[in-house]
Enzyme design. Sequence first.
Site, PDB file in Angstrom:
ATOM      1  N   ILE A 164      -0.108  -2.081  -0.273  1.00 57.14           N
ATOM      2  CA  ILE A 164       0.488  -1.074   0.615  1.00 57.14           C
ATOM      3  C   ILE A 164       1.828  -0.607   0.060  1.00 57.14           C
ATOM      4  CG2 ILE A 164       1.775  -2.683   2.101  1.00 57.14           C
ATOM      5  CD1 ILE A 164       0.807  -0.995   4.524  1.00 57.14           C
ATOM      6  N   CYS A 165       2.184   0.635   0.359  1.00 56.65           N
ATOM      7  CA  CYS A 165       3.516   1.161   0.050  1.00 56.65           C
ATOM      8  C   CYS A 165       3.907   2.052   1.228  1.00 56.65           C
ATOM      9  CB  CYS A 165       3.545   1.899  -1.287  1.00 56.65           C
ATOM     10  SG  CYS A 165       2.625   3.452  -1.311  1.00 56.65           S
ATOM     11  N   ALA A 166       4.785   3.006   1.007  1.00 59.65           N
ATOM     12  CA  ALA A 166       5.223   3.868   2.111  1.00 59.65           C
ATOM     13  C   ALA A 166       4.131   4.846   2.528  1.00 59.65           C
ATOM     14  CB  ALA A 166       6.491   4.622   1.725  1.00 59.65           C
TER      15      ALA A 166
END
Length: 196
Positions: A164-166
């Site tokens: 996951i990231c932004a």
Amino acid sequence: QVKVAHILVEPKDEPLLDELGEQIAAGVATFAELAATHSKCPSGKQGGALGWISRGQTVGEFERAAFTTPVGGTSKATTSFGVHLIEVLDARANAPTIVDVSIQDLQEVLEGDLDEVNLIDVREQNEWDAARIEAFTLRPLSTMQQWSPRLLDDFDPAKPTYVICAAGVRSARAAAALTDLGFDDVRNVSGGMYAY
């Protein structure tokens, strides 16, 4: 795809590669040990390991050598970077695919047995400090070169790995890198923390 390691030297040092090849064949030293000592590529610190490569991913001379050498064998290639001694560690016909998953899919995973999955957040420390999912482990994409050598100590490549990231862009890049490092079941969280 083929999984390769290499030792890179300057063209003037090509005879050294022949000597190193003889040492490996005689069992005097391992390829990884010699890469750590002699390779001018940063991968030398990881025993020369480059991970999985696909056709079209590297320069032509290197690719030709890598894809025509049998698993367990070595060969030489000269490229614009220098002269390489290439070791082919493994081969596979089908590259792993990266699956995009929704926030809803992720929520189901978070409600299950967390010991059965790897959860990696590739945002930066300041983003993590502002908002995070506690079950994830922070490994910023920007510092991947520092933490990737310890990756197999920290995570099990046989388990499903959620990244996951932004917004889902950096995590997609990290997911691709993870498959190159031997993770077969990698899932990118679409929309990332914004969606969550």
